[in-house]
Design a protein around this motif. Structure first.
Motif, PDB file in Angstrom:
ATOM      1  N   ILE A 164       0.562  -0.976  -0.138  1.00  0.00           N
ATOM      2  CA  ILE A 164       0.037   0.234   0.126  1.00  0.00           C
ATOM      3  C   ILE A 164       1.055   1.470   0.111  1.00  0.00           C
ATOM      4  O   ILE A 164       2.057   1.408   0.578  1.00  0.00           O
ATOM      5  CB  ILE A 164      -1.040   0.227   1.297  1.00  0.00           C
ATOM      6  CG1 ILE A 164      -1.596  -0.822   1.196  1.00  0.00           C
ATOM      7  CG2 ILE A 164      -1.788   1.119   1.265  1.00  0.00           C
ATOM      8  CD1 ILE A 164      -2.379  -0.961   2.690  1.00  0.00           C
ATOM      9  N   HIS A 194       1.447   5.520  -0.006  1.00  0.00           N
ATOM     10  CA  HIS A 194       0.639   6.767   0.052  1.00  0.00           C
ATOM     11  C   HIS A 194      -0.570   7.093  -0.493  1.00  0.00           C
ATOM     12  O   HIS A 194      -1.294   7.836  -0.222  1.00  0.00           O
ATOM     13  CB  HIS A 194       2.476   7.384   0.241  1.00  0.00           C
ATOM     14  CG  HIS A 194       1.917   8.913   1.658  1.00  0.00           C
ATOM     15  ND1 HIS A 194       2.668   9.726   1.909  1.00  0.00           N
ATOM     16  CD2 HIS A 194       0.596   9.389   1.704  1.00  0.00           C
ATOM     17  CE1 HIS A 194       2.134  11.169   2.479  1.00  0.00           C
ATOM     18  NE2 HIS A 194       0.474  10.636   2.714  1.00  0.00           N
ATOM     19  N   ASP A 196      -2.282   5.137  -2.260  1.00  0.00           N
ATOM     20  CA  ASP A 196      -3.756   4.509  -2.743  1.00  0.00           C
ATOM     21  C   ASP A 196      -3.842   4.886  -0.804  1.00  0.00           C
ATOM     22  O   ASP A 196      -5.488   5.561  -1.135  1.00  0.00           O
ATOM     23  CB  ASP A 196      -2.594   3.130  -2.302  1.00  0.00           C
ATOM     24  CG  ASP A 196      -2.809   2.278  -3.706  1.00  0.00           C
ATOM     25  OD1 ASP A 196      -2.217   2.659  -4.395  1.00  0.00           O
ATOM     26  OD2 ASP A 196      -0.638   1.540  -3.171  1.00  0.00           O
ATOM     27  N   THR A 197      -3.423   5.405   0.182  1.00  0.00           N
ATOM     28  CA  THR A 197      -4.150   5.926   1.018  1.00  0.00           C
ATOM     29  C   THR A 197      -5.152   6.829   0.836  1.00  0.00           C
ATOM     30  O   THR A 197      -6.351   6.937   0.904  1.00  0.00           O
ATOM     31  CB  THR A 197      -2.936   6.121   2.162  1.00  0.00           C
ATOM     32  OG1 THR A 197      -2.475   4.085   2.286  1.00  0.00           O
ATOM     33  CG2 THR A 197      -4.309   6.182   3.705  1.00  0.00           C
ATOM     34  N   ARG A 198      -4.159   7.571  -0.107  1.00  0.00           N
ATOM     35  CA  ARG A 198      -5.013   9.241   0.318  1.00  0.00           C
ATOM     36  C   ARG A 198      -6.115   8.989  -1.017  1.00  0.00           C
ATOM     37  O   ARG A 198      -7.458  10.271  -0.841  1.00  0.00           O
ATOM     38  CB  ARG A 198      -3.316   9.930  -0.693  1.00  0.00           C
ATOM     39  CG  ARG A 198      -4.774  11.898  -0.985  1.00  0.00           C
ATOM     40  CD  ARG A 198      -3.501  12.611  -1.161  1.00  0.00           C
ATOM     41  NE  ARG A 198      -1.906  12.197  -0.360  1.00  0.00           N
ATOM     42  CZ  ARG A 198      -0.922  12.116  -1.188  1.00  0.00           C
ATOM     43  NH1 ARG A 198      -1.078  12.151  -2.419  1.00  0.00           N
ATOM     44  NH2 ARG A 198       0.308  11.715  -0.893  1.00  0.00           N
ATOM     45  N   MET A 208      -8.661   7.608   1.874  1.00  0.00           N
ATOM     46  CA  MET A 208      -9.187   8.231   2.865  1.00  0.00           C
ATOM     47  C   MET A 208      -9.774   9.427   2.248  1.00  0.00           C
ATOM     48  O   MET A 208     -10.236  10.486   3.094  1.00  0.00           O
ATOM     49  CB  MET A 208      -8.651   7.671   3.923  1.00  0.00           C
ATOM     50  CG  MET A 208      -8.010   6.646   3.239  1.00  0.00           C
ATOM     51  SD  MET A 208      -8.520   5.333   4.706  1.00  0.00           S
ATOM     52  CE  MET A 208      -9.416   6.384   6.043  1.00  0.00           C
ATOM     53  N   PHE A 234      -1.407   6.236   9.562  1.00  0.00           N
ATOM     54  CA  PHE A 234      -1.056   5.714   8.783  1.00  0.00           C
ATOM     55  C   PHE A 234       0.568   6.391   8.968  1.00  0.00           C
ATOM     56  O   PHE A 234       0.760   7.491   8.230  1.00  0.00           O
ATOM     57  CB  PHE A 234      -1.602   5.738   7.132  1.00  0.00           C
ATOM     58  CG  PHE A 234      -3.236   4.856   7.208  1.00  0.00           C
ATOM     59  CD1 PHE A 234      -3.160   3.640   6.755  1.00  0.00           C
ATOM     60  CD2 PHE A 234      -4.097   5.781   7.649  1.00  0.00           C
ATOM     61  CE1 PHE A 234      -3.955   3.269   6.940  1.00  0.00           C
ATOM     62  CE2 PHE A 234      -5.109   5.294   7.034  1.00  0.00           C
ATOM     63  CZ  PHE A 234      -5.742   3.906   7.395  1.00  0.00           C
ATOM     64  N   LEU A 281       3.403   2.079   2.720  1.00  0.00           N
ATOM     65  CA  LEU A 281       2.981   1.965   4.243  1.00  0.00           C
ATOM     66  C   LEU A 281       4.058   0.777   5.391  1.00  0.00           C
ATOM     67  O   LEU A 281       4.036  -0.680   4.806  1.00  0.00           O
ATOM     68  CB  LEU A 281       2.054   1.415   4.692  1.00  0.00           C
ATOM     69  CG  LEU A 281       0.940   1.122   5.533  1.00  0.00           C
ATOM     70  CD1 LEU A 281       1.338   3.000   6.565  1.00  0.00           C
ATOM     71  CD2 LEU A 281      -0.452   1.210   5.336  1.00  0.00           C
ATOM     72  N   TYR A 330      -0.216   0.703  10.648  1.00  0.00           N
ATOM     73  CA  TYR A 330      -1.054   1.891  10.530  1.00  0.00           C
ATOM     74  C   TYR A 330      -1.577   1.419  12.623  1.00  0.00           C
ATOM     75  O   TYR A 330      -1.070   0.729  12.944  1.00  0.00           O
ATOM     76  CB  TYR A 330      -2.317   1.653  10.273  1.00  0.00           C
ATOM     77  CG  TYR A 330      -3.261   0.612   9.682  1.00  0.00           C
ATOM     78  CD1 TYR A 330      -3.881   0.707  10.637  1.00  0.00           C
ATOM     79  CD2 TYR A 330      -2.413  -0.533   9.369  1.00  0.00           C
ATOM     80  CE1 TYR A 330      -5.157  -0.794  11.461  1.00  0.00           C
ATOM     81  CE2 TYR A 330      -3.260  -2.067   9.876  1.00  0.00           C
ATOM     82  CZ  TYR A 330      -4.536  -2.394  10.554  1.00  0.00           C
ATOM     83  OH  TYR A 330      -5.320  -2.848  10.660  1.00  0.00           O
TER      84      TYR A 330
END
Length: 86
Positions: free
Chosen positions: A15, A17, A19-21, A24, A52, A63, A66
């Protein structure tokens, strides 16, 4: 009382940064460590918060782990301490 749970499973490294943005949205809280790691925090609802931690601030950074944190459980009302927020 458990106030924080940390997950650092190896498959989390797939995963990024970015992807998370994308999933989320923009973080409610951001910071970086002296080691250059990026911390992105999200408010889930009134109780838990998600943090995260990425290997760097780059969008391709992986990642590292978390955490799910419950700030209210870290408070100490006798000392007028609101507790750890992130």
């Amino acid at each position: 009382q458990v106030f924080e749970v940390k997950d650092s499973a190896a498959d989390l490294a797939t995963i990024t940064h970015a992807d998370t943005r994308a999933l989320m949205g923009e973080a409610d809280y951001t910071a970086s460590t002296k080691a250059g790691e990026a911390i992105c925090g999200y408010v889930v609802n009134d109780t838990p918060k998600l943090r995260f931690i990425f290997e760097s601030t780059e969008s391709t950074a992986k990642l590292l782990y978390y955490t799910v944190i419950y700030p209210s459980l870290t408070a100490n009302p006798m000392l007028d301490d609101p507790g750890r927020q992130w």
